[in-house]
Design a protein around this motif. Structure first.
Motif, short mmCIF file in Angstrom:
data_model
loop_
_atom_site.label_atom_id
_atom_site.label_comp_id
_atom_site.label_asym_id
_atom_site.label_seq_id
_atom_site.Cartn_x
_atom_site.Cartn_y
_atom_site.Cartn_z
N LYS A 1 0.81 -1.23 0.00
CA LYS A 1 0.00 0.00 0.00
C LYS A 1 0.84 1.28 0.00
N PHE A 2 1.98 1.26 0.70
CA PHE A 2 2.81 2.46 0.82
C PHE A 2 4.15 2.33 0.11
N ALA A 3 4.23 1.47 -0.88
CA ALA A 3 5.50 1.24 -1.59
C ALA A 3 6.06 2.52 -2.18
N ASP A 4 5.20 3.35 -2.77
CA ASP A 4 5.69 4.58 -3.39
C ASP A 4 6.30 5.52 -2.35
N ILE A 5 5.75 5.53 -1.16
CA ILE A 5 6.28 6.38 -0.09
C ILE A 5 7.56 5.79 0.48
N LEU A 6 7.61 4.49 0.65
CA LEU A 6 8.81 3.86 1.18
C LEU A 6 10.01 4.07 0.25
N LEU A 7 9.75 4.21 -1.02
CA LEU A 7 10.82 4.44 -1.99
C LEU A 7 11.50 5.81 -1.78
N PHE A 8 10.83 6.73 -1.10
CA PHE A 8 11.43 8.04 -0.81
C PHE A 8 12.47 7.96 0.32
N GLY A 9 12.52 6.86 1.02
CA GLY A 9 13.41 6.73 2.17
C GLY A 9 14.86 7.12 1.94
N PRO A 10 15.52 6.54 0.94
CA PRO A 10 16.93 6.89 0.72
C PRO A 10 17.13 8.38 0.43
N ASP A 11 16.26 8.97 -0.35
CA ASP A 11 16.41 10.39 -0.68
C ASP A 11 16.14 11.28 0.53
N LEU A 12 15.22 10.87 1.39
CA LEU A 12 14.98 11.62 2.63
C LEU A 12 16.20 11.52 3.55
N PHE A 13 16.80 10.34 3.64
CA PHE A 13 18.00 10.18 4.45
C PHE A 13 19.11 11.10 3.94
N HIS A 14 19.31 11.10 2.66
CA HIS A 14 20.32 11.96 2.02
C HIS A 14 20.05 13.43 2.35
N LEU A 15 18.80 13.84 2.25
CA LEU A 15 18.41 15.22 2.53
C LEU A 15 18.69 15.59 3.98
N LEU A 16 18.35 14.72 4.91
CA LEU A 16 18.62 14.97 6.32
C LEU A 16 20.12 15.22 6.55
N GLY B 1 15.63 13.46 -5.14
CA GLY B 1 14.47 12.80 -5.75
C GLY B 1 13.96 13.55 -6.97
N ASP B 2 13.02 12.93 -7.65
CA ASP B 2 12.46 13.49 -8.87
C ASP B 2 11.26 14.40 -8.63
N GLU B 3 10.49 14.13 -7.59
CA GLU B 3 9.29 14.91 -7.32
C GLU B 3 9.61 16.13 -6.45
N ASP B 4 8.69 17.06 -6.35
CA ASP B 4 8.88 18.24 -5.50
C ASP B 4 8.95 17.79 -4.05
N VAL B 5 10.07 18.09 -3.41
CA VAL B 5 10.30 17.63 -2.04
C VAL B 5 9.25 18.15 -1.07
N LEU B 6 8.76 19.36 -1.26
CA LEU B 6 7.75 19.89 -0.34
C LEU B 6 6.45 19.11 -0.45
N LYS B 7 6.10 18.70 -1.65
CA LYS B 7 4.90 17.88 -1.84
C LYS B 7 5.10 16.48 -1.25
N VAL B 8 6.31 15.94 -1.41
CA VAL B 8 6.62 14.62 -0.86
C VAL B 8 6.49 14.65 0.66
N VAL C 1 3.57 13.15 5.63
CA VAL C 1 2.99 13.57 6.92
C VAL C 1 1.49 13.28 6.95
N GLU C 2 0.82 13.46 5.82
CA GLU C 2 -0.63 13.21 5.77
C GLU C 2 -1.00 11.75 5.96
N VAL C 3 -0.13 10.82 5.54
CA VAL C 3 -0.46 9.40 5.66
C VAL C 3 0.33 8.70 6.77
N ALA C 4 1.16 9.42 7.48
CA ALA C 4 2.03 8.81 8.49
C ALA C 4 1.24 8.04 9.54
#
Length: 145
Positions: free
Chosen positions: A28-43, A113-120, A125-128
């Protein structure tokens, strides 16, 4: 000389392999889990930027530590890639709180990442609550507020 992947590279490799697996394709959340590495990099990048206030850097470092810690509320060693849901939610929560005090262009400048980070960030946060579970999510937000 040994060619050893760092945490980011290893994380990215694992997530991309999982997303192609039977479990990953239907999660169900595969697309969101795929953001994990890019979020780690951003942090990591933001925690080193001199334009980020010290208070936010402390929270960024806390979120990084939560990512790499083998002990957390949803352990990856037991749950596999799905165990990163809480780490990803924490990252988005910390980043979302920081954006009000830091120029969003600074955040965008480090996003791999490819998408707008603010939207990501907003999407996560909305589905957390659903992704992590409301009881766990409340505990995590309390630790990173």
């Amino acid at each position: 000389m040994l060619d050893k992947e760092d945490f980011y590279q290893s994380f990215r490799t694992r997530m991309h392999a999982w997303i192609k697996s039977d479990d990953g394709k239907v999660h169900k959340f595969a697309d969101i889990l795929l953001f994990g590495p890019d979020l780690f990099h951003l942090l990591c990048k933001l925690s080193l930027d001199e334009r980020v206030p010290a208070g936010h850097k402390a929270k960024l470092v806390g979120a990084i530590a939560y990512f790499v810690s083998p002990v957390d509320l949803m352990p990856e060693i037991i749950l596999g890639p799905v165990g990163y849901a809480d780490d990803i939610a924490v990252a988005a929560f910390v980043l979302n709180n920081m954006i009000n005090d830091v120029d969003p262009e600074i955040v965008r400048s480090y996003w791999a990442g490819d998408e707008d980070v603010l939207k990501v960030i907003k999407q996560i946060v909305e589905v957390a609550d659903k992704m992590v579970g409301s009881g766990l999510w409340s505990k995590l937000k309390g630790k990173f507020s």
